[in-house]
Write a protein that holds these residues in place. Structure first.
Motif, PDB file in Angstrom:
ATOM      1  N   HIS A   1       3.915  -6.171   8.986  1.00 12.41           N
ATOM      2  CA  HIS A   1       2.625  -5.786   8.228  1.00 12.41           C
ATOM      3  C   HIS A   1       2.992  -4.996   7.173  1.00 12.41           C
ATOM      4  O   HIS A   1       3.847  -3.686   7.480  1.00 12.41           O
ATOM      5  N   ILE A   2       2.827  -5.347   5.931  1.00 10.17           N
ATOM      6  CA  ILE A   2       3.290  -4.413   4.867  1.00 10.17           C
ATOM      7  C   ILE A   2       2.219  -3.789   4.127  1.00 10.17           C
ATOM      8  O   ILE A   2       1.162  -4.363   3.661  1.00 10.17           O
ATOM      9  N   TYR A   3       2.345  -2.418   4.430  1.00 10.92           N
ATOM     10  CA  TYR A   3       1.176  -1.700   3.909  1.00 10.92           C
ATOM     11  C   TYR A   3       1.371  -1.175   2.594  1.00 10.92           C
ATOM     12  O   TYR A   3       2.347  -1.014   2.149  1.00 10.92           O
ATOM     13  N   PHE A   4       0.069  -1.145   1.913  1.00  8.01           N
ATOM     14  CA  PHE A   4       0.178  -0.581   0.518  1.00  8.01           C
ATOM     15  C   PHE A   4      -1.203   0.250   0.075  1.00  8.01           C
ATOM     16  O   PHE A   4      -2.254  -0.008   0.880  1.00  8.01           O
ATOM     17  N   ASP A   5      -1.230   0.525  -0.925  1.00 10.93           N
ATOM     18  CA  ASP A   5      -2.548   1.111  -1.499  1.00 10.93           C
ATOM     19  C   ASP A   5      -2.552   0.732  -3.125  1.00 10.93           C
ATOM     20  O   ASP A   5      -1.474   0.156  -3.459  1.00 10.93           O
ATOM     21  N   ALA A   6      -3.453   1.397  -3.685  1.00 12.96           N
ATOM     22  CA  ALA A   6      -3.718   0.969  -4.989  1.00 12.96           C
ATOM     23  C   ALA A   6      -2.502   1.472  -6.041  1.00 12.96           C
ATOM     24  O   ALA A   6      -2.147   0.742  -7.119  1.00 12.96           O
ATOM     25  N   ASP A   7      -1.882   2.514  -5.553  1.00  9.86           N
ATOM     26  CA  ASP A   7      -0.637   3.028  -6.307  1.00  9.86           C
ATOM     27  C   ASP A   7       0.264   2.249  -6.137  1.00  9.86           C
ATOM     28  O   ASP A   7       1.378   2.456  -7.055  1.00  9.86           O
ATOM     29  N   ASN A   8       0.789   1.662  -5.143  1.00 14.31           N
ATOM     30  CA  ASN A   8       1.805   0.857  -5.111  1.00 14.31           C
ATOM     31  C   ASN A   8       1.592  -0.772  -4.532  1.00 14.31           C
ATOM     32  O   ASN A   8       2.514  -1.242  -4.119  1.00 14.31           O
ATOM     33  N   ARG A   9       0.610  -1.217  -4.836  1.00 12.34           N
ATOM     34  CA  ARG A   9       0.508  -2.440  -4.788  1.00 12.34           C
ATOM     35  C   ARG A   9       1.365  -3.520  -5.660  1.00 12.34           C
ATOM     36  O   ARG A   9       1.843  -4.546  -5.206  1.00 12.34           O
ATOM     37  N   ASP A  10       1.794  -2.838  -6.644  1.00 13.25           N
ATOM     38  CA  ASP A  10       2.735  -3.831  -7.665  1.00 13.25           C
ATOM     39  C   ASP A  10       4.063  -3.826  -6.750  1.00 13.25           C
ATOM     40  O   ASP A  10       5.032  -4.911  -6.680  1.00 13.25           O
ATOM     41  N   ALA A  11       4.605  -2.803  -6.093  1.00 17.15           N
ATOM     42  CA  ALA A  11       5.697  -2.790  -5.170  1.00 17.15           C
ATOM     43  C   ALA A  11       5.448  -3.701  -3.987  1.00 17.15           C
ATOM     44  O   ALA A  11       6.243  -4.699  -3.718  1.00 17.15           O
ATOM     45  N   ALA A  12       4.283  -3.912  -3.232  1.00 22.16           N
ATOM     46  CA  ALA A  12       4.085  -4.816  -2.405  1.00 22.16           C
ATOM     47  C   ALA A  12       4.045  -6.464  -3.001  1.00 22.16           C
ATOM     48  O   ALA A  12       4.597  -7.023  -2.207  1.00 22.16           O
ATOM     49  N   GLU A  13       3.751  -6.392  -4.080  1.00 17.92           N
ATOM     50  CA  GLU A  13       3.742  -7.824  -4.687  1.00 17.92           C
ATOM     51  C   GLU A  13       5.249  -8.125  -4.727  1.00 17.92           C
ATOM     52  O   GLU A  13       5.600  -9.345  -4.561  1.00 17.92           O
ATOM     53  N   ARG A  14       6.003  -7.145  -5.267  1.00 22.05           N
ATOM     54  CA  ARG A  14       7.555  -7.513  -5.621  1.00 22.05           C
ATOM     55  C   ARG A  14       8.036  -7.836  -4.140  1.00 22.05           C
ATOM     56  O   ARG A  14       9.052  -8.771  -4.044  1.00 22.05           O
TER      57      ARG A  14
ATOM     58  N   ARG B   1       6.778  -9.017  -1.463  1.00 24.88           N
ATOM     59  CA  ARG B   1       6.085 -10.055  -0.996  1.00 24.88           C
ATOM     60  C   ARG B   1       6.874 -11.543  -1.942  1.00 24.88           C
ATOM     61  O   ARG B   1       7.159 -12.552  -1.260  1.00 24.88           O
ATOM     62  N   GLU B   2       7.211 -11.180  -2.981  1.00 24.85           N
ATOM     63  CA  GLU B   2       7.915 -12.269  -3.721  1.00 24.85           C
ATOM     64  C   GLU B   2       9.336 -12.538  -3.087  1.00 24.85           C
ATOM     65  O   GLU B   2      10.056 -13.579  -3.058  1.00 24.85           O
ATOM     66  N   GLY B   3       9.763 -11.603  -2.940  1.00 27.52           N
ATOM     67  CA  GLY B   3      11.385 -11.471  -2.154  1.00 27.52           C
ATOM     68  C   GLY B   3      11.412 -12.212  -0.853  1.00 27.52           C
ATOM     69  O   GLY B   3      12.153 -13.198  -0.688  1.00 27.52           O
ATOM     70  N   LEU B   4      10.029 -11.927  -0.115  1.00 31.87           N
ATOM     71  CA  LEU B   4       9.996 -12.307   1.310  1.00 31.87           C
ATOM     72  C   LEU B   4       9.831 -13.991   1.268  1.00 31.87           C
ATOM     73  O   LEU B   4      10.215 -14.739   1.937  1.00 31.87           O
ATOM     74  N   ALA B   5       9.365 -14.538  -0.153  1.00 33.36           N
ATOM     75  CA  ALA B   5       9.137 -15.916  -0.162  1.00 33.36           C
ATOM     76  C   ALA B   5      10.364 -16.686  -0.157  1.00 33.36           C
ATOM     77  O   ALA B   5      10.466 -18.041   0.197  1.00 33.36           O
ATOM     78  N   ARG B   6      11.606 -16.062  -0.194  1.00 30.62           N
ATOM     79  CA  ARG B   6      12.913 -17.036  -0.076  1.00 30.62           C
ATOM     80  C   ARG B   6      13.318 -17.187   1.364  1.00 30.62           C
ATOM     81  O   ARG B   6      14.152 -17.698   1.716  1.00 30.62           O
ATOM     82  N   PHE B   7      12.567 -16.507   2.374  1.00 28.35           N
ATOM     83  CA  PHE B   7      12.700 -16.800   3.925  1.00 28.35           C
ATOM     84  C   PHE B   7      11.695 -17.724   4.205  1.00 28.35           C
ATOM     85  O   PHE B   7      10.911 -18.197   3.664  1.00 28.35           O
ATOM     86  N   GLU B   8      12.201 -18.295   5.570  1.00 32.44           N
ATOM     87  CA  GLU B   8      11.203 -19.125   6.189  1.00 32.44           C
ATOM     88  C   GLU B   8      10.272 -18.091   6.781  1.00 32.44           C
ATOM     89  O   GLU B   8      10.414 -18.005   8.041  1.00 32.44           O
ATOM     90  N   VAL B   9       9.067 -17.874   6.249  1.00 39.19           N
ATOM     91  CA  VAL B   9       8.131 -17.036   6.566  1.00 39.19           C
ATOM     92  C   VAL B   9       6.780 -17.667   6.229  1.00 39.19           C
ATOM     93  O   VAL B   9       6.863 -18.448   5.172  1.00 39.19           O
TER      94      VAL B   9
ATOM     95  N   ARG C   1      12.169  -2.675   0.736  1.00 39.11           N
ATOM     96  CA  ARG C   1      10.766  -2.209   1.029  1.00 39.11           C
ATOM     97  C   ARG C   1      10.067  -1.310   0.082  1.00 39.11           C
ATOM     98  O   ARG C   1       8.917  -1.236  -0.105  1.00 39.11           O
ATOM     99  N   GLU C   2      10.985  -1.166  -0.892  1.00 41.20           N
ATOM    100  CA  GLU C   2      10.387  -0.145  -1.995  1.00 41.20           C
ATOM    101  C   GLU C   2       9.755   0.857  -1.598  1.00 41.20           C
ATOM    102  O   GLU C   2       8.496   1.352  -2.314  1.00 41.20           O
ATOM    103  N   GLY C   3       9.800   1.787  -0.391  1.00 40.70           N
ATOM    104  CA  GLY C   3       9.007   2.670  -0.183  1.00 40.70           C
ATOM    105  C   GLY C   3       8.074   2.645   0.682  1.00 40.70           C
ATOM    106  O   GLY C   3       7.438   3.321   0.993  1.00 40.70           O
TER     107      GLY C   3
END
Length: 120
Positions: free
Chosen positions: A14-27, A29-37, A75-77
């Motif tokens: 579970h990747i937690y985020f808020d309005a201030d770090n949603r862009d980090a959560a997007e990055r 997520r993009e990185g996780l797409a390379r795995f079988e998930v 995890r970008e913090g």
């Protein structure tokens, strides 16, 4: 011993985020797409036991050794809960879980089985 018979059928991160770090959560997520998930939906508000916005990443046991080390380094913090799927939701989210970053307070009461009636 009962613990020896517990089978892990999968994992959730579970990747937690808020309005201030949603862009980090997007990055992340993009990185996780390379795995079988399986990438879950974005939840912009707390849902279930989760105290803040998050998205879920589901993966099978053979992927654990690839996905979790990648999250440790990228995890970008962000705060991340990783837990197994054994069929015991409360134990999976508490006793059997690991945290990357800050350990957040979960509302595990929503995970407890509902009883039809109470005595007393």
């Amino acid at each position: 011993m009962k613990a020896d018979t517990i089978e892990i059928v999968g994992f959730h991160a579970h990747i937690y985020f808020d309005a201030d770090n949603r862009d980090a959560a997007e990055r992340v997520r993009e990185g996780l797409a390379r795995f079988e998930v399986q990438l879950g939906r974005w939840h912009d508000k707390p849902i279930g036991p989760h105290p803040q916005a998050m998205y879920q990443v589901a993966f099978l046991p053979p992927q654990f050794g690839k996905v979790v080390p990648w999250l440790m380094l990228h995890r970008e913090g962000l705060d991340i809960l990783v837990h197994p799927e054994t069929g015991d939701d409360v134990a999976d989210h508490t006793l059997h879980s690991l945290w990357l970053g800050e350990k957040l307070e979960l509302n595990v009461e929503v995970l407890r089985p509902k009883t039809a009636s109470t005595s007393g």
